[in-house]
Write a protein that holds these residues in place. Structure first.
Motif, PDB file in Angstrom:
ATOM      1  N   GLU A 108      32.792  38.400  51.284  1.00  0.00           N
ATOM      2  CA  GLU A 108      32.267  38.479  49.922  1.00  0.00           C
ATOM      3  C   GLU A 108      32.183  39.926  49.438  1.00  0.00           C
ATOM      4  O   GLU A 108      32.323  40.203  48.254  1.00  0.00           O
ATOM      5  CB  GLU A 108      30.872  37.841  49.862  1.00  0.00           C
ATOM      6  N   LYS A 109      31.964  40.862  50.364  1.00  0.00           N
ATOM      7  CA  LYS A 109      31.847  42.261  49.981  1.00  0.00           C
ATOM      8  C   LYS A 109      33.173  42.819  49.464  1.00  0.00           C
ATOM      9  O   LYS A 109      33.192  43.848  48.783  1.00  0.00           O
ATOM     10  CB  LYS A 109      31.363  43.081  51.174  1.00  0.00           C
ATOM     11  N   LEU A 110      34.272  42.159  49.808  1.00  0.00           N
ATOM     12  CA  LEU A 110      35.587  42.617  49.373  1.00  0.00           C
ATOM     13  C   LEU A 110      36.099  41.847  48.151  1.00  0.00           C
ATOM     14  O   LEU A 110      37.227  42.049  47.727  1.00  0.00           O
ATOM     15  CB  LEU A 110      36.594  42.503  50.520  1.00  0.00           C
ATOM     16  N   LYS A 111      35.260  40.979  47.603  1.00  0.00           N
ATOM     17  CA  LYS A 111      35.692  40.182  46.456  1.00  0.00           C
ATOM     18  C   LYS A 111      35.808  41.070  45.222  1.00  0.00           C
ATOM     19  O   LYS A 111      34.894  41.815  44.869  1.00  0.00           O
ATOM     20  CB  LYS A 111      34.720  39.045  46.176  1.00  0.00           C
ATOM     21  N   LEU A 112      36.946  40.988  44.565  1.00  0.00           N
ATOM     22  CA  LEU A 112      37.194  41.759  43.345  1.00  0.00           C
ATOM     23  C   LEU A 112      36.862  40.974  42.088  1.00  0.00           C
ATOM     24  O   LEU A 112      36.568  41.545  41.043  1.00  0.00           O
ATOM     25  CB  LEU A 112      38.661  42.196  43.291  1.00  0.00           C
ATOM     26  N   GLY A 113      36.972  39.668  42.172  1.00  0.00           N
ATOM     27  CA  GLY A 113      36.719  38.850  40.996  1.00  0.00           C
ATOM     28  C   GLY A 113      36.976  37.392  41.286  1.00  0.00           C
ATOM     29  O   GLY A 113      37.428  37.017  42.380  1.00  0.00           O
ATOM     30  N   GLN A 114      36.674  36.559  40.290  1.00  0.00           N
ATOM     31  CA  GLN A 114      36.852  35.115  40.440  1.00  0.00           C
ATOM     32  C   GLN A 114      37.250  34.528  39.114  1.00  0.00           C
ATOM     33  O   GLN A 114      36.704  34.903  38.068  1.00  0.00           O
ATOM     34  CB  GLN A 114      35.557  34.467  40.936  1.00  0.00           C
ATOM     35  N   GLY A 115      38.228  33.639  39.125  1.00  0.00           N
ATOM     36  CA  GLY A 115      38.690  32.968  37.914  1.00  0.00           C
ATOM     37  C   GLY A 115      38.700  31.476  38.097  1.00  0.00           C
ATOM     38  O   GLY A 115      38.189  30.938  39.085  1.00  0.00           O
ATOM     39  N   GLY A 116      39.310  30.783  37.138  1.00  0.00           N
ATOM     40  CA  GLY A 116      39.322  29.338  37.172  1.00  0.00           C
ATOM     41  C   GLY A 116      40.163  28.757  38.299  1.00  0.00           C
ATOM     42  O   GLY A 116      39.991  27.603  38.681  1.00  0.00           O
ATOM     43  N   PHE A 117      41.095  29.555  38.860  1.00  0.00           N
ATOM     44  CA  PHE A 117      41.989  29.035  39.876  1.00  0.00           C
ATOM     45  C   PHE A 117      41.731  29.613  41.260  1.00  0.00           C
ATOM     46  O   PHE A 117      42.352  29.195  42.221  1.00  0.00           O
ATOM     47  CB  PHE A 117      43.448  29.309  39.489  1.00  0.00           C
ATOM     48  N   GLY A 118      40.861  30.584  41.390  1.00  0.00           N
ATOM     49  CA  GLY A 118      40.624  31.114  42.715  1.00  0.00           C
ATOM     50  C   GLY A 118      39.885  32.436  42.701  1.00  0.00           C
ATOM     51  O   GLY A 118      39.494  32.952  41.656  1.00  0.00           O
ATOM     52  N   MET A 119      39.695  32.987  43.909  1.00  0.00           N
ATOM     53  CA  MET A 119      38.995  34.247  44.096  1.00  0.00           C
ATOM     54  C   MET A 119      39.981  35.312  44.542  1.00  0.00           C
ATOM     55  O   MET A 119      40.966  35.011  45.218  1.00  0.00           O
ATOM     56  CB  MET A 119      37.891  34.077  45.130  1.00  0.00           C
ATOM     57  N   VAL A 120      39.693  36.568  44.186  1.00  0.00           N
ATOM     58  CA  VAL A 120      40.575  37.688  44.506  1.00  0.00           C
ATOM     59  C   VAL A 120      39.820  38.674  45.395  1.00  0.00           C
ATOM     60  O   VAL A 120      38.673  39.039  45.089  1.00  0.00           O
ATOM     61  CB  VAL A 120      41.071  38.388  43.231  1.00  0.00           C
ATOM     62  N   TYR A 121      40.465  39.079  46.496  1.00  0.00           N
ATOM     63  CA  TYR A 121      39.846  39.979  47.459  1.00  0.00           C
ATOM     64  C   TYR A 121      40.701  41.236  47.625  1.00  0.00           C
ATOM     65  O   TYR A 121      41.930  41.188  47.550  1.00  0.00           O
ATOM     66  CB  TYR A 121      39.719  39.300  48.822  1.00  0.00           C
ATOM     67  N   LYS A 122      40.030  42.347  47.892  1.00  0.00           N
ATOM     68  CA  LYS A 122      40.729  43.570  48.250  1.00  0.00           C
ATOM     69  C   LYS A 122      41.118  43.502  49.725  1.00  0.00           C
ATOM     70  O   LYS A 122      40.347  43.011  50.558  1.00  0.00           O
ATOM     71  CB  LYS A 122      39.852  44.784  47.986  1.00  0.00           C
ATOM     72  N   LEU A 136      46.234  28.460  50.202  1.00  0.00           N
ATOM     73  CA  LEU A 136      47.285  29.060  49.391  1.00  0.00           C
ATOM     74  C   LEU A 136      46.865  30.457  48.968  1.00  0.00           C
ATOM     75  O   LEU A 136      45.779  30.647  48.405  1.00  0.00           O
ATOM     76  CB  LEU A 136      47.541  28.188  48.158  1.00  0.00           C
ATOM     77  N   LEU A 137      47.721  31.441  49.213  1.00  0.00           N
ATOM     78  CA  LEU A 137      47.391  32.833  48.937  1.00  0.00           C
ATOM     79  C   LEU A 137      48.536  33.528  48.211  1.00  0.00           C
ATOM     80  O   LEU A 137      49.702  33.297  48.536  1.00  0.00           O
ATOM     81  CB  LEU A 137      47.107  33.594  50.241  1.00  0.00           C
ATOM     82  N   LEU A 138      48.205  34.358  47.241  1.00  0.00           N
ATOM     83  CA  LEU A 138      49.167  35.242  46.603  1.00  0.00           C
ATOM     84  C   LEU A 138      48.706  36.684  46.790  1.00  0.00           C
ATOM     85  O   LEU A 138      47.498  36.971  46.726  1.00  0.00           O
ATOM     86  CB  LEU A 138      49.293  34.940  45.105  1.00  0.00           C
ATOM     87  N   VAL A 139      49.650  37.584  46.978  1.00  0.00           N
ATOM     88  CA  VAL A 139      49.335  38.988  47.225  1.00  0.00           C
ATOM     89  C   VAL A 139      49.919  39.831  46.094  1.00  0.00           C
ATOM     90  O   VAL A 139      51.120  39.743  45.800  1.00  0.00           O
ATOM     91  CB  VAL A 139      49.904  39.458  48.584  1.00  0.00           C
ATOM     92  N   TYR A 140      49.067  40.635  45.461  1.00  0.00           N
ATOM     93  CA  TYR A 140      49.463  41.478  44.334  1.00  0.00           C
ATOM     94  C   TYR A 140      49.182  42.946  44.646  1.00  0.00           C
ATOM     95  O   TYR A 140      48.409  43.279  45.549  1.00  0.00           O
ATOM     96  CB  TYR A 140      48.659  41.099  43.074  1.00  0.00           C
ATOM     97  N   ASP A 141      49.779  43.816  43.833  1.00  0.00           N
ATOM     98  CA  ASP A 141      49.397  45.221  43.875  1.00  0.00           C
ATOM     99  C   ASP A 141      47.912  45.347  43.549  1.00  0.00           C
ATOM    100  O   ASP A 141      47.378  44.635  42.677  1.00  0.00           O
ATOM    101  CB  ASP A 141      50.197  46.029  42.842  1.00  0.00           C
ATOM    102  N   TYR A 142      47.264  46.252  44.239  1.00  0.00           N
ATOM    103  CA  TYR A 142      45.842  46.514  43.985  1.00  0.00           C
ATOM    104  C   TYR A 142      45.698  47.440  42.785  1.00  0.00           C
ATOM    105  O   TYR A 142      46.410  48.440  42.664  1.00  0.00           O
ATOM    106  CB  TYR A 142      45.209  47.131  45.224  1.00  0.00           C
ATOM    107  N   MET A 143      44.781  47.104  41.896  1.00  0.00           N
ATOM    108  CA  MET A 143      44.508  47.907  40.708  1.00  0.00           C
ATOM    109  C   MET A 143      43.174  48.628  40.902  1.00  0.00           C
ATOM    110  O   MET A 143      42.107  48.032  40.730  1.00  0.00           O
ATOM    111  CB  MET A 143      44.455  47.016  39.453  1.00  0.00           C
ATOM    112  N   PRO A 144      43.208  49.909  41.276  1.00  0.00           N
ATOM    113  CA  PRO A 144      41.979  50.606  41.667  1.00  0.00           C
ATOM    114  C   PRO A 144      40.955  50.760  40.560  1.00  0.00           C
ATOM    115  O   PRO A 144      39.764  50.942  40.838  1.00  0.00           O
ATOM    116  CB  PRO A 144      42.492  51.973  42.146  1.00  0.00           C
TER     117      PRO A 144
END
Length: 727
Positions: A375-389, A448-456
Motif C-alpha cells: 500500500e505504501k507504493l500505491k500511486l493511485g486507484q481508478g475504476g479498473f484497478g490500482m497503480v503501484y510504483k 492481470l498487470l500492465l507496466v507503464y513508464d513511471y511519471m515522477p
C-alpha cells in the motif's frame, strides 16, 4: 424518444442483435465522481410511453400515462366527476440505496462520511411539468416529487394530502416519506396558494416558500411548461430547489433550500417518483420528461436487482413479449459464450497475438518490485484497478528503472480480462511523446498487470489541487501541459492509423514526467472506432462511462463516445488548469466552472478567472489566459458540431490561429442538435423518429440562454428573444 439502448457486459453477439432491434430505451448509466470516486446511476425519460407501466414504472391510484406524459391525476375533459378528489403516484420500479452505515472517516479521507458513520447518497433530478387549469378554473390541489418507502398509497390521500398521506397517517414517522411539494391550494398551515414546500412524513411542510415573488405561478392561466431542478448533497445534508419556464437556463437562485438528513427519515432502500391530488378544485398534473442521477450505494456498486442489477436500459414503447424475448436471447448468448471468457489459454493467445508484441513480465518479478503490492507504493486507484510504483532491473548491468504497475481489480468473471485486453490492444501500438508509454504486461492465475513508464511528478490534478508542500504549478508549465494534451488528443483522433476516443480525459489522467511535460494516460475506457464511423457506442459498460464534469451533455442521450465528446472533456481540463478550480464546483451561484467563466466573459472580466494563486504572484500572460479560456468555452459548447476540432485546437494553442469566437451567453442544450422537428434521421442504417426538446440538465445548466429557445404550450421548439432578465 430516441434514447439509446444501454448495455453492460454483454457478449458481442447479443449486443449486435439488440442493436439490430434498435429499441428506444431509458438510459441507465454509472459514472465516476471527480472528488469522491463515487459512481452514479442515471435514469433518463425524455418522454413516457404506456409500456412503461409494465417495465420501468409503477403506476398507483388515479395516475396513468397518456400523450407521452405522466398524468399524476386523470387527464380528461369529459366529466368533472372523473377529476375531483383524485390522487395518484408514479414511482420507479427499482428501489435505490440511499444510505449506508460505514466506519467514521477521518478528516483527511477522500471518502464521504460523518462522525456517525452514515453515508447518505447525493442526487440530482430535473423534470418538466405542466399544471393545466381546466376552463381557467381555480386549480387544486398540487403535485410533489417524492422519495417513498414503497408503492402503496394510503386511501384518502386526495385533496390536501397530495397523494402523500392521509388524515390518520399524517405526521407518522413510519411513513418514511420525503417530498418537495408544489401546492396550488392554501391550507391553514400554508403561506399561500402558490408555494413550494419540503414535506417530511407530513403535508405540513418543514420549510415553505411562496413562488409569487419569483414571478412563477404553478398553474397559470396561460398553460406553461416549467423545468424544476432538485439537487441534494448527501455530505452536507442539504437540498436545493430551482424552477424556471422550460427552455430558460437553470437559475442561479433557489426557490427553496433547506437542511435535510435523508438518512434519518427514509428507508435505506427507497423509491423515487411523483404524486399529486385534486380536491373539489382540480387541475391536470402532467410530468413531460424526467432525468434522475443518484449516487450508487448498492453493494459492490452493482445494484440490488431490477434495472441496476441488469444494468440494462429496458425498452420504452416495446411490448412485454419483446422484452422477454430479448432477455432470453441475452441468457442464450451469455451461456453459449461464457467459456470463451474464462479460458486462460484463449486469453494468452490474444495477448501474444497483439501487434507490436509488448514485453511479457514474470509475475514474481513484478510482485517483488512492488513489495507484494505494498500500500505504501500505491500511486493511485481508478475504476479498473490500482497503480503501484516499482523498480525493475534495466538492460545494462546495475541499471535500475522506475515503472508504474497497474493491477486490474476486476476478476475474470466480472470482465477483467476484457478490460485488460481493451487497454492493452489500444495502447501497445500508440507512439507519441505526450502519451504514457506501455512497457509490458503480465498475466498469471487470473491476476492481470500492465507496466507503464513511471511519471515522477504525478498527475496534473495533484498539482492543481496540491497539498501545502507541493510547489505551485507555474503559468508557463500549465500552458505547455495544455499544449501537450492537445497534441496527444490530435494524434489519437487523426494521426494514428485508427481513430481512438479516449473517453476519460480529465486532470487526474494527465500525468507529468520529470520535466513536467504532459503524458496522457489511463486508456481503460479508450476505444478505437472504425475509420468510416464518427462514434463508439458503448456495449459493455452500463450507460455513459467517465467522470462528471467532463462528460459531454449529448452522451447522456446517445450513449455514444465521439471525438467531439473528447473535445468537451479537453475544454473542462483547460478551464480547470487556468482557473485552478474543478469543472464541477460551487462558485458565485454556479455549479459548473464553465458557467461561471461564461459570465465573466460576458462581463469582460475574463482575467478574474485566473487561479488566484497565479494572479497573486502576477505569474500569467493575459493574452494567453484569454486565448485558453475562450478555447475552453468553445470546447464546452453544448452542440457537438460547434466545438473546435483537435487540429483547430492545436493551431490556437500554438498561436498560429486566433482564439475562437464564443457567444456571450452559453447556448441552451438542444437535443437532438440541429434536427428540424419531425425530421427522420438515418443512423447506422436504421431510421428513428426524433423530436427536438430543449434540455437544461441539472448537470449542464446554462448560465444564460444565448439566442434561446423555449418549449411552447404545444410542446414544439420555438425561437425567442432573450428575456429581459438575461440582457
Amino acid at each position: 424518444m430516441g434514447a439509446p439502448l444501454t448495455l453492460s457486459r454483454l457478449p458481442s453477439g447479443a449486443a449486435a442483435l439488440l442493436l439490430l432491434l434498435h429499441l428506444p430505451a431509458i438510459t441507465l448509466s454509472q459514472v465516476g465522481n471527480a472528488t469522491t470516486n463515487s459512481t452514479y446511476l442515471t435514469f433518463s425519460f425524455p418522454s413516457f410511453d404506456t409500456s412503461e407501466e409494465f417495465t420501468n414504472l409503477t403506476i398507483v391510484g388515479d395516475a396513468g400515462i397518456s400523450q407521452g406524459a405522466l398524468q399524476l391525476t386523470p387527464d380528461t375533459l369529459n366529466s368533472v366527476k372523473y377529476l375531483v378528489n383524485k390522487s395518484g403516484r408514479v414511482l420507479l420500479r427499482q428501489p435505490l440505496t440511499l444510505w449506508q452505515d460505514r466506519p467514521a472517516q477521518s478528516t483527511n479521507s477522500t471518502t464521504t462520511g460523518d462522525a456517525a458513520g452514515r453515508h447518505v447518497a447525493s442526487f440530482n433530478t430535473n423534470f418538466s411539468v405542466n399544471v393545466y387549469r381546466i376552463d381557467n378554473a381555480h386549480p387544486g390541489e398540487g403535485f410533489a416529487f417524492i422519495i417513498a418507502s414503497g408503492s402503496d398509497m394510503p386511501a384518502g390521500s386526495d385533496a390536501g394530502f397530495l397523494g402523500l398521506t392521509n388524515a390518520t397517517l399524517n405526521g407518522n414517522p413510519n411513513n418514511h416519506l420525503v417530498a418537495v411539494e408544489f401546492d396550488t391550494v392554501k391550507q391553514s398551515y400554508d403561506p399561500d396558494d402558490n408555494h413550494v414546500g419540503l414535506d417530511i412524513n407530513n403535508v405540513v411542510s418543514n420549510a415553505t416558500a411562496s413562488l409569487t415573488p419569483f414571478d412563477i405561478e404553478i398553474a397559470p392561466l396561460k398553460a406553461t411548461n416549467y423545468t424544476i431542478w432538485i439537487d441534494y448533497d448527501g455530505s452536507d445534508r442539504h437540498i436545493w430547489v430551482y424552477m424556471a419556464v422550460q427552455g430558460q437556463p437553470k437559475p442561479s437562485f433557489t426557490v427553496l433550500n433547506s437542511s435535510l438528513d435523508l438518512g434519518s427519515y427514509v428507508l435505506q432502500n427507497s423509491y423515487f417518483g411523483f404524486s399529486a391530488s385534486t380536491g373539489s378544485d382540480y387541475q391536470l398534473n402532467c410530468i413531460l420528461s424526467w432525468s434522475l442521477t443518484v449516487e450508487d450505494l448498492s453493494e459492490g456498486n452493482s445494484g440490488g436487482g431490477g434495472m441496476a442489477g441488469w444494468k440494462l436500459g429496458v425498452a420504452i414503447g416495446v411490448p412485454v413479449a419483446a422484452v422477454v424475448v430479448v432477455a432470453g436471447l441475452l441468457v442464450f448468448f451469455y451461456v453459449r459464450r461464457r467459456p470463451v471468457r474464462d479460458d486462460p489459454s484463449l486469453l494468452m493467445d490474444k495477448l501474444k497475438s497483439l501487434p507490436g508484441q509488448p514485453k511479457e513480465f514474470m509475475f514474481d518479478e513484478l510482485k517483488k518490485a512492488t513489495n507484494n503490492f505494498d500500500e505504501k507504493l500505491k500511486l493511485g486507484q481508478g475504476g479498473f484497478g490500482m497503480v503501484y510504483k516499482a523498480v525493475l532491473p534495466g538492460d545494462n548491468p546495475g541499471e535500475k528503472i522506475e515503472v508504474a504497475v497497474k493491477k486490474f481489480s476486476r476478476d475474470n468473471s466480472k470482465g477483467g480480462q476484457d478490460d485488460f485486453i481493451h487497454e492493452l490492444s489500444i495502447i501497445n501500438r500508440l507512439r507519441h511523446k505526450h502519451l504514457v508509454r506501455l512497457v509490458g504486461w503480465c498475466h498469471k492465475n487470473g491476476v492481470l498487470l500492465l507496466v507503464y513508464d513511471y511519471m515522477p511528478n504525478g498527475s496534473l490534478d495533484h498539482h492543481l489541487f496540491r497539498d501545502a508542500d507541493t510547489p505551485l504549478l507555474s503559468w508557463e508549465r500549465r500552458y505547455n501541459i495544455i499544449a501537450g494534451v492537445a497534441s496527444a488528443l490530435h494524434y489519437l483522433h487523426n494521426e494514428y492509423d485508427q481513430k481512438v476516443v479516449h473517453r476519460d480525459l480529465k486532470a487526474s489522467n494527465v500525468m507529468l514526467d520529470a520535466s513536467f511535460h504532459a503524458r496522457l494516460g489511463d486508456f481503460g475506457l479508450a476505444r478505437a472506432i472504425d475509420v468510416d464511423k464518427t462514434s463508439y457506442t458503448e456495449r459493455e459498460l452500463a450507460g455513459v462511462p467517465g467522470t462528471m464534469g467532463y462528460i459531454a451533455p449529448e452522451c447522456f442521450h446517445t450513449g455514444r463516445a465521439t471525438r467531439e465528446s473528447d473535445v468537451f472533456a479537453f475544454g473542462a481540463v483547460v478551464l480547470e488548469t487556468v482557473c485552478g478550480r474543478r469543472p464541477r464546483c460551487d462558485i458565485a451561484g454556479f455549479q459548473f466552472l464553465a458557467d461561471w467563466v461564461w459570465k465573466l466573459y460576458r462581463e469582460r472580466r475574463l482575467l478574474d478567472a485566473v487561479d488566484p494563486r497565479l494572479a497573486y504572484a502576477g505569474d500569467y500572460v493575459a493574452e494567453d489566459v484569454e486565448r485558453l479560456l475562450l478555447l475552453g468555452l468553445a470546447c464546452s459548447l453544448p452542440t457537438p458540431s460547434e466545438r473546435p476540432t483537435t487540429a483547430e485546437i492545436v493551431q490556437i494553442i500554438s498561436r498560429s490561429a486566433e482564439p475562437p469566437e464564443v457567444p456571450p451567453f452559453k447556448p441552451s442544450f438542444v437535443w437532438p442538435a440541429a434536427v428540424p422537428m419531425g425530421e427522420v434521421v438515418e443512423e447506422d442504417g436504421d431510421s428513428s423518429r426524433l423530436t427536438s426538446t430543449v434540455v437544461t440538465s441539472s448537470y449542464y445548466a446554462s448560465s444564460s440562454g444565448w439566442t434561446p429557445r423555449y418549449i411552447g404550450t404545444e410542446g414544439h421548439v420555438e425561437a425567442g428573444d432573450a428575456p429581459s432578465s438575461m440582457v
